[in-house]
Scaffold this motif. Structure first.
Motif, short mmCIF file in Angstrom:
data_model
loop_
_atom_site.label_atom_id
_atom_site.label_comp_id
_atom_site.label_asym_id
_atom_site.label_seq_id
_atom_site.Cartn_x
_atom_site.Cartn_y
_atom_site.Cartn_z
N LEU A 176 -0.94 20.21 -5.83
CA LEU A 176 -0.73 18.76 -5.93
C LEU A 176 0.31 18.36 -4.89
CD1 LEU A 176 -0.91 15.95 -7.31
CD2 LEU A 176 0.89 16.76 -8.88
N LEU A 177 -0.06 17.44 -4.00
CA LEU A 177 0.85 16.94 -2.96
C LEU A 177 1.35 15.56 -3.35
CD1 LEU A 177 2.06 16.84 -0.02
CD2 LEU A 177 -0.19 15.96 0.71
N ILE A 178 2.64 15.34 -3.28
CA ILE A 178 3.21 13.99 -3.42
C ILE A 178 3.88 13.66 -2.09
CG2 ILE A 178 4.77 12.48 -4.70
CD1 ILE A 178 4.45 14.19 -7.12
N HIS A 179 3.40 12.58 -1.45
CA HIS A 179 3.91 12.27 -0.11
C HIS A 179 3.86 10.76 0.12
CE1 HIS A 179 -0.20 12.19 2.16
NE2 HIS A 179 -0.38 11.90 0.89
N ARG A 212 10.68 0.88 -0.04
CA ARG A 212 9.52 0.05 0.32
C ARG A 212 8.31 0.35 -0.57
NH1 ARG A 212 8.66 1.85 6.23
NH2 ARG A 212 9.51 3.73 5.25
N ALA A 213 8.32 1.48 -1.29
CA ALA A 213 7.15 1.87 -2.07
C ALA A 213 6.94 0.93 -3.25
CB ALA A 213 7.31 3.31 -2.57
N LYS A 214 5.73 0.37 -3.38
CA LYS A 214 5.40 -0.51 -4.51
C LYS A 214 4.15 -0.02 -5.24
CE LYS A 214 8.71 -3.55 -3.92
NZ LYS A 214 9.53 -2.53 -3.19
N TRP A 215 3.37 0.83 -4.63
CA TRP A 215 2.13 1.36 -5.20
C TRP A 215 2.08 2.87 -4.95
CZ3 TRP A 215 -2.06 -1.68 -7.22
CH2 TRP A 215 -1.85 -3.07 -7.15
N SER A 263 -5.55 3.04 -6.72
CA SER A 263 -4.16 2.62 -6.50
C SER A 263 -3.54 2.18 -7.82
CB SER A 263 -4.12 1.44 -5.52
OG SER A 263 -4.90 1.71 -4.38
N VAL A 264 -2.27 2.49 -7.99
CA VAL A 264 -1.55 2.18 -9.23
C VAL A 264 -0.21 1.56 -8.86
CG1 VAL A 264 -0.61 3.16 -11.36
CG2 VAL A 264 -2.63 4.21 -10.31
N PRO A 265 0.17 0.46 -9.49
CA PRO A 265 1.51 -0.08 -9.23
C PRO A 265 2.58 0.96 -9.61
CG PRO A 265 0.18 -1.65 -10.46
CD PRO A 265 -0.58 -0.36 -10.45
N LEU A 266 3.60 1.07 -8.77
CA LEU A 266 4.61 2.10 -8.99
C LEU A 266 5.32 1.95 -10.34
CD1 LEU A 266 5.97 4.58 -7.80
CD2 LEU A 266 7.57 3.07 -6.60
N TYR A 267 5.41 0.69 -10.84
CA TYR A 267 6.12 0.53 -12.12
C TYR A 267 5.41 1.28 -13.25
CZ TYR A 267 2.79 -3.17 -13.58
OH TYR A 267 1.66 -3.86 -13.94
N LYS A 268 4.08 1.37 -13.18
CA LYS A 268 3.38 2.16 -14.20
C LYS A 268 3.68 3.65 -14.01
CE LYS A 268 0.18 2.84 -17.49
NZ LYS A 268 0.40 2.40 -18.89
N GLY A 269 3.75 4.08 -12.76
CA GLY A 269 4.07 5.48 -12.47
C GLY A 269 5.43 5.89 -13.00
N LEU A 270 6.37 4.94 -13.02
CA LEU A 270 7.73 5.23 -13.49
C LEU A 270 7.87 4.97 -14.98
CD1 LEU A 270 9.75 3.74 -10.51
CD2 LEU A 270 9.26 6.16 -11.00
N LEU A 304 2.66 7.56 -2.01
CA LEU A 304 3.38 6.32 -2.27
C LEU A 304 3.22 5.38 -1.09
CD1 LEU A 304 4.53 8.21 -4.46
CD2 LEU A 304 6.67 6.92 -4.30
N THR A 305 2.91 4.12 -1.39
CA THR A 305 2.55 3.15 -0.34
C THR A 305 3.19 1.79 -0.63
OG1 THR A 305 0.58 2.49 -1.57
CG2 THR A 305 0.30 4.23 0.05
N GLU A 306 3.14 0.92 0.39
CA GLU A 306 3.62 -0.45 0.19
C GLU A 306 2.53 -1.30 -0.48
OE1 GLU A 306 6.12 -2.56 3.24
OE2 GLU A 306 5.45 -0.85 4.47
N MET A 307 1.29 -1.01 -0.13
CA MET A 307 0.16 -1.85 -0.55
C MET A 307 -0.89 -0.97 -1.24
SD MET A 307 0.75 -4.95 0.68
CE MET A 307 -0.83 -5.75 1.00
#
Lengths: 437, 437
Positions: A128-131, A205-208, A222-229, A272-275
């Motif tokens: 599993l890569l997280i980048h 800058r990461a939001k998604w 794609s998932v909003p970062l707030y759900k990931g956290l 992790l992405t901006e959009m």
């Protein structure tokens, strides 16, 4: 869980709503009320009328016990309903809710939706890569993940296309498995995504983030970062054992209460992405065209829903008398707070008992005693959640989303996120049918 | 269930007990503490050091989805451990706790103890008779039972002979599956026995009832009637589907928290009586001779117990650094109230986190962060329940019950109801061993 039984007064025996629905408290107060409600209809038989004979299996040696067990060979019906795609590959397996009880879905019949079959992932080679927008991109193996702190939780997963038949102009006559079978509930155990993101660090800058599977079509969402956290989990175990192939062995993204296909299976990459990535899954397969031609994207949450599983189409009522009405309720927003049941086509309502423990974003079993008089009846359930959302009526949903011209497929519109009520008519001959009320 | 993560202060990072046990609150307070505790040991790898390649399963079509699923073909180890009786028939299947996580036991590896294999019961022919000291003896079919009000609950079942190896004078070197594998936990759904007894009526002289199975040896056990009127259930469903053959298809007596063999499987007869039946199960197989030659009968309750499953024998520690210590606790008297863990052979203790929801008479998963320094360590857990009972020490149990001369079998004494602690030594080379502390 279990309930101390206390004696009932005659008052408790009165129906709570029309057409024979008893008060849910009769279930808690115990057997006397129920025995009285059931009397005269002979669910049981006098032992004097029948003898207990030694069956063939009492006088022969039993079968050998397997190292890994399976259901009884007699249980041939309680299996998944398979549907093939036009490509020939099996695209769906639906859960036989009409033959199950309780709240956990057996892993063997957990629903499956996919495009490319089950990848034969070697857990020792899988990574599993997280980048992307992280401070330090990292690679995790299954071995390394099992050293991290884990959490266990019950959670349902529901396909966005579950219950699509209810968008059709006429009610489809089929089982609750065919109608609502793309929703299942398991106990999941794994590592919270937030734990891993603390280690990679997060670029402001990461939001998604975008999850990618390792099956041959590499499904991405794609998932909003707030759900990931919040409550996103890298799930490694399902109902106690390693997650099943149909649910993403050896690991999946679990997003409790959010549309099934966002819970990416056979997970191999998180970027992790901006959009958002505007992937096929989000701009085509699970986007919905509204009647005014607007397109609804990112409809994440499986809103509050309920349906009656006992009785339901495929059952034949076995004569008038006592029945337990029972079903499943759940909400992607938290706990179910209330389920109301009608036996007279929504004229009067009684509150169902909710089986404890009522857990957030998990199946809740509801039950209510019912004395069927043998006449026509229409059963319907309606659920509320702790966010104070209620199931909308079917008319309210159609006014917003439109109605399909024919039986909807996942690629026709509207076909997603139907969470209106389900109504079963009970015919005097004992047949149970799907009706619109 | 899920926990909001908040930032930790450095104070939270201090160990709570000797030899690297962290405070359980580090698990709730979130990733920063854990990331810090883990840093320097590289559980994960920098993505710069490795590339993510397309594995063979990404470029080939997957396997077909079955109507009833199974674990991944790669999961060859997570199966039951089978033991044959001298008669040749398989007498036991033990649960692989060292390879599982969460709280539910997969039905495929739920423990089994039996004498005659699995009877091929036809559910349409099977009958349950309730008779003896009742007002009206009645016969129930599976069809009639499914119309009664049901309840759903999580409950463990444990064989009285589970953990017998701990009566031996020297610690047996084997996995937690071999040592504690005759205890499992399922979600059970069925009809409360009290509901059926309201219908049959109870003669005031009745103080016991005798349950009889329909397998070829017709196993029978006596139960005090107060338990039958409390939380005894005629269980019809296990983990959502019809109860498995190994657990008594199509119905079993479920007595939450009471000795496994009293939970009679393949149930066909319940006779209300004044006195216990003094059956083989109660006067021979599950009676224990005490050191003073008294015989202890009717030792019903599975008292509070716990054991660490991760790490445990069979694991090789993969170098020093962060590990989650995790295990199972349960009590036949109700909820687990507390689990303490030591990493230095009982010199100092830290309180473990209990996974919510903590349910009565069900498995509770406990967890604690641990930073192993690579030196010798001895892990032990000790549990308390809401009845304020604690796990006794091994010395306390032996003083009362005696010690086996050799590895105990179910028919040797003492061999039942060991609920003392289990200690795992961690050797500097990474091996995990069973030790007496």
């Amino acid at each position: 869980m279990s309930t101390k039984h206390t004696k009932l007064t005659v008052k408790d025996l009165q129906p709570a709503a029309g057409n024979g629905l008893f008060d849910r408290r009769a279930l808690f107060k115990g057997g006397a009320a129920l025995a009285a409600a059931m009397s005269g209809y002979s669910l049981s038989k006098s032992a004097a009328a029948e003898t207990l004979e030694d069956a063939e299996w009492m006088i022969t040696q039993g079968r050998e016990v397997p190292a890994y067990g399976a259901p009884s060979p007699m249980e041939t019906e309680a299996v998944g309903l398979l549907k093939r795609r036009s490509s020939g590959v099996i695209g769906q397996r639906r859960t036989p809710h009409h033959l199950l009880n309780g709240t956990v879905t057996p892993s063997g019949v957990h629903f499956y939706v996919g495009h490319a079959g089950l990848p034969n992932v070697d857990p020792d080679q899988h990574k599993l890569l997280i980048h992307g927008l992280v401070r330090q991109p990292l690679i995790f193996t299954l071995d390394s993940l099992t050293r991290y702190p884990m959490e266990t939780r019950m959670a349902f997963v529901e396909c966005g296309g579950n219950s699509a038949p209810f968008f059709s102009p006429e009610p489809i006559q089929d089982t609750v498995q065919a109608l609502h079978g793309m929703s299942s509930c398991s106990e999941w155990t794994g590592v919270m995504l937030s734990t891993l993101l603390e280690e990679t660090g997060i670029d402001p800058r990461a939001k998604w983030y975008i999850s990618e599977g390792c099956e041959s079509i590499a499904h991405t969402r794609s998932v909003p970062l707030y759900k990931g956290l919040d409550d996103a989990m890298i799930a490694l175990y399902q109902n106690g054992e390693r997650i099943r192939p149909e649910q993403g062995y050896p690991m999946r993204m679990l997003l409790p209460g959010w549309e099934g296909n966002m819970n990416v299976k056979w997970l191999r990459r998180i970027e992790l992405t901006e959009m958002p990535g505007m992937t096929t899954g989000e701009v085509r397969s699970y986007a919905d065209v509204l009647p005014n031609n607007d397109v609804m994207l990112f409809n994440f949450i499986n809103e509050v829903k309920s349906f009656i599983t006992h009785p339901s189409p495929g059952f034949m009522m076995n004569g008038p008398g006592f029945y337990e009405v029972s079903g499943i309720a759940y909400s992607g927003r938290g706990r179910v707070s209330k389920v109301m049941v009608s036996a007279d086509g929504c004229q009067t309502w009684a509150e169902a008992a909710l089986q404890e423990p009522v857990l957030p974003k998990a199946f809740t079993r509801f039950r209510l005693p019912w004395r069927w008089d043998g006449g026509p009846a229409v059963l319907q359930s309606r659920a509320w959640d702790e966010a104070d959302h209620a199931q909308p009526t079917r008319a309210e949903i159609l006014a917003w989303r439109g109605q399909s011209e024919k039986v909807p497929a996942v690629t026709s519109f509207p076909s997603h996120h139907y969470n209106g009520p389900t109504s079963w008519s009970i015919e005097p001959d004992g047949e149970v049918n799907n009706v619109y009320v």
